[in-house]
Design a protein around this motif. Structure first.
Motif, mmCIF file in Angstrom:
data_model
loop_
_atom_site.group_PDB
_atom_site.id
_atom_site.type_symbol
_atom_site.label_atom_id
_atom_site.label_comp_id
_atom_site.label_asym_id
_atom_site.label_seq_id
_atom_site.Cartn_x
_atom_site.Cartn_y
_atom_site.Cartn_z
ATOM 1 N N MET A 1 0.843 -1.180 0.000
ATOM 2 C CA MET A 1 0.000 0.000 0.000
ATOM 3 C C MET A 1 0.887 1.241 0.000
ATOM 4 S SD MET A 1 -2.920 -1.549 0.118
ATOM 5 C CE MET A 1 -4.101 -0.255 0.518
ATOM 6 N N THR A 2 0.414 2.299 -0.659
ATOM 7 C CA THR A 2 1.192 3.532 -0.749
ATOM 8 C C THR A 2 1.218 4.239 0.607
ATOM 9 O OG1 THR A 2 0.448 3.764 -3.025
ATOM 10 C CG2 THR A 2 1.508 5.670 -2.027
ATOM 11 N N ALA A 3 2.429 4.443 1.146
ATOM 12 C CA ALA A 3 2.589 5.185 2.398
ATOM 13 C C ALA A 3 3.048 6.615 2.125
ATOM 14 C CB ALA A 3 3.591 4.484 3.304
ATOM 15 N N LYS A 4 3.791 6.793 1.040
ATOM 16 C CA LYS A 4 4.302 8.126 0.711
ATOM 17 C C LYS A 4 4.599 8.182 -0.781
ATOM 18 C CE LYS A 4 7.993 11.387 1.980
ATOM 19 N NZ LYS A 4 9.226 11.583 2.807
ATOM 20 N N LEU A 5 4.250 9.317 -1.402
ATOM 21 C CA LEU A 5 4.506 9.501 -2.831
ATOM 22 C C LEU A 5 4.837 10.965 -3.082
ATOM 23 C CD1 LEU A 5 4.460 8.423 -5.772
ATOM 24 C CD2 LEU A 5 2.028 9.022 -5.839
ATOM 25 N N THR B 1 13.513 -0.352 -7.676
ATOM 26 C CA THR B 1 13.420 -0.540 -6.229
ATOM 27 C C THR B 1 14.775 -0.201 -5.602
ATOM 28 O OG1 THR B 1 11.789 -2.304 -6.528
ATOM 29 C CG2 THR B 1 12.896 -2.183 -4.393
ATOM 30 N N ILE B 2 14.780 0.767 -4.705
ATOM 31 C CA ILE B 2 16.016 1.268 -4.109
ATOM 32 C C ILE B 2 16.402 0.503 -2.849
ATOM 33 C CG2 ILE B 2 17.179 3.297 -3.157
ATOM 34 C CD1 ILE B 2 16.495 3.429 -6.162
ATOM 35 N N GLU C 1 11.937 4.450 -6.776
ATOM 36 C CA GLU C 1 12.049 5.690 -7.533
ATOM 37 C C GLU C 1 11.731 5.411 -8.996
ATOM 38 O OE1 GLU C 1 15.913 7.308 -6.959
ATOM 39 O OE2 GLU C 1 15.587 7.838 -4.835
ATOM 40 N N GLY C 2 11.225 6.424 -9.692
ATOM 41 C CA GLY C 2 10.900 6.219 -11.092
ATOM 42 C C GLY C 2 10.572 7.510 -11.804
ATOM 43 N N HIS C 3 10.254 7.404 -13.068
ATOM 44 C CA HIS C 3 9.885 8.591 -13.851
ATOM 45 C C HIS C 3 9.067 8.183 -15.073
ATOM 46 C CE1 HIS C 3 13.564 7.232 -15.975
ATOM 47 N NE2 HIS C 3 12.954 7.717 -17.059
ATOM 48 N N ILE C 4 8.443 9.178 -15.691
ATOM 49 C CA ILE C 4 7.710 9.005 -16.951
ATOM 50 C C ILE C 4 8.448 9.802 -18.020
ATOM 51 C CG2 ILE C 4 5.565 9.485 -18.197
ATOM 52 C CD1 ILE C 4 4.049 9.062 -15.608
ATOM 53 N N GLU C 5 8.639 9.171 -19.170
ATOM 54 C CA GLU C 5 9.311 9.824 -20.286
ATOM 55 C C GLU C 5 8.573 9.538 -21.582
ATOM 56 O OE1 GLU C 5 13.133 7.938 -19.995
ATOM 57 O OE2 GLU C 5 12.570 6.316 -21.371
ATOM 58 N N THR C 6 8.864 10.290 -22.600
ATOM 59 C CA THR C 6 8.244 10.062 -23.898
ATOM 60 C C THR C 6 8.882 8.850 -24.570
ATOM 61 O OG1 THR C 6 9.824 11.556 -24.976
ATOM 62 C CG2 THR C 6 7.730 12.507 -24.202
ATOM 63 N N LEU C 7 8.135 8.219 -25.456
ATOM 64 C CA LEU C 7 8.647 7.087 -26.225
ATOM 65 C C LEU C 7 9.094 7.603 -27.590
ATOM 66 C CD1 LEU C 7 9.035 3.998 -26.542
ATOM 67 C CD2 LEU C 7 6.723 3.936 -27.525
ATOM 68 N N PRO C 8 10.367 7.505 -27.916
ATOM 69 C CA PRO C 8 10.832 7.980 -29.216
ATOM 70 C C PRO C 8 10.107 7.270 -30.360
ATOM 71 C CG PRO C 8 12.679 7.575 -27.754
ATOM 72 C CD PRO C 8 11.463 7.011 -27.074
ATOM 73 N N THR C 9 9.642 8.030 -31.316
ATOM 74 C CA THR C 9 8.942 7.475 -32.472
ATOM 75 C C THR C 9 9.809 7.470 -33.722
ATOM 76 O OG1 THR C 9 8.012 9.666 -32.935
ATOM 77 C CG2 THR C 9 6.698 8.169 -31.569
ATOM 78 N N ALA D 1 8.701 6.919 -3.811
ATOM 79 C CA ALA D 1 7.568 6.444 -3.010
ATOM 80 C C ALA D 1 8.005 5.390 -2.005
ATOM 81 C CB ALA D 1 6.487 5.870 -3.916
ATOM 82 N N LEU D 2 7.187 5.230 -0.985
ATOM 83 C CA LEU D 2 7.360 4.188 0.026
ATOM 84 C C LEU D 2 6.103 3.328 0.047
ATOM 85 C CD1 LEU D 2 8.580 2.777 2.542
ATOM 86 C CD2 LEU D 2 7.580 4.628 3.923
ATOM 87 N N TYR D 3 6.299 2.023 -0.066
ATOM 88 C CA TYR D 3 5.180 1.082 -0.055
ATOM 89 C C TYR D 3 5.353 0.110 1.104
ATOM 90 C CZ TYR D 3 4.399 2.948 -4.691
ATOM 91 O OH TYR D 3 4.186 3.803 -5.741
ATOM 92 N N ILE D 4 4.236 -0.221 1.760
ATOM 93 C CA ILE D 4 4.252 -1.113 2.915
ATOM 94 C C ILE D 4 3.260 -2.244 2.685
ATOM 95 C CG2 ILE D 4 3.884 -1.334 5.400
ATOM 96 C CD1 ILE D 4 4.585 1.609 5.682
#
Length: 289
Positions: A218-222, A242-243, A253-261, A275-278
């Motif tokens: 479950m999401t504890a922090k984002l 996963t850190i 940790e993560g990110h969203i990026e564009t997909l090169p076309t 984020a922290l998940y428990i």
């Protein structure tokens, strides 16, 4: 042969008018008939009181009715729950989820074909350390229509095709490819930041599921930082790592990026997150049941 006195009496009787007999006898008959008819009518009109059932019979009848309606109520209530539970326990595998979606139109089919033929997709499919799936297709159909990303936000103009996901077996890395349509905007032509936050929350969580107890958290922090506008009607790539893992806790940790076309085109980072998940304690109880 008769005496004089008797003869006189006989003559007196014969001397009486015949009308006496003709009138008096019918009146008496009608009187008797009317009384009988009134008695019969009174008997028919009077209500009949059947014998009252005993207390045991009344109690037995009430108990039987209560059990009947209780059983019907339980069937109506528990029927859908049983179907949902059965669907969860027999949910499709990762491999099976890849074949559960059929594009409904040419537009969806074109997006499906583009993702399937993209170099990033081919590269991930050739890596034995990654498991490919379509997580939203593993949600039971009875629940999917109530699910935000698997139901509400799916469809033409929104998420036209269910995202493709690749999860590293060790739970270290996760990659997802999604197409976002024109009906997911906040500002005109720009994808709503809340939708990107939802993507990040789900993607980072799926990254660490393999290393959490019972594969759930479950999401504890984002925390999210928006770097650039995410334009509508384009393909997006979510990457997560996963850190750290400590018992029921996992930091991702993560990110969203564009997909090169086009060949040689560099992806643009649109948003980053941590984020922290428990994994909840109740998960062990739910799984055992």
């Amino acid at each position: 042969m008769f005496s004089r006195a008797g003869s006189s009496a006989f003559r007196c009787c014969r001397a009486l008018p015949p009308a006496v007999f003709r009138v008096s006898q019918p009146v008496q008959y009608r009187a008797l008939s009317s009384a009988a008819a009134d008695a019969a009518a009174a008997a028919a009109a009077s209500p009949r009181h059947p014998a009252r059932p005993t207390f045991f019979r009344r109690a037995l009848s009430f108990t039987g009715g209560a059990l009947l309606f209780t059983s019907l109520g339980l069937i109506m209530v528990l029927g859908p729950a049983y179907e949902s539970a059965a669907a969860i326990l027999s949910s499709p595998s990762d491999a099976e989820s890849l074949s559960l979606f059929t594009p409904p139109d040419e537009d969806a089919q074109a997006k499906e074909d583009f993702i399937n033929s993209h170099p990033l997709t081919l590269s991930l499919r050739s890596d034995p350390d990654f498991i490919e799936s379509r997580p939203h297709m593993k949600i039971p159909p009875s629940w999917r229509k109530h699910n935000l990303t698997g139901g509400t936000l799916m469809g033409p103009g929104k998420v036209a095709v269910p995202p493709f996901s690749w999860s590293e077996k060790s739970g270290k890395n996760f990659v997802q490819i999604t197409h976002v349509g024109t009906d997911l905007c906040g500002h005109m032509g720009i994808i709503h930041g809340g939708f990107l936050a939802t993507m990040l929350d789900e993607g980072l969580a799926r990254c660490c599921f393999p290393v959490l107890p019972f594969n759930i958290g479950m999401t504890a922090k984002l925390e999210i930082n928006y770097k650039a506008p995410a334009m509508a009607n384009q393909y997006l790539v979510l990457r997560a790592t996963t850190i750290k893992v400590e018992g029921r806790k996992a930091w991702v940790e993560g990110h969203i990026e564009t997909l090169p076309t086009e060949e040689g085109q560099e992806p643009v980072v649109l948003a980053t997150a941590s984020a922290l998940y428990i994994s909840p304690k109740q998960a062990s109880v739910s799984i055992r049941r």
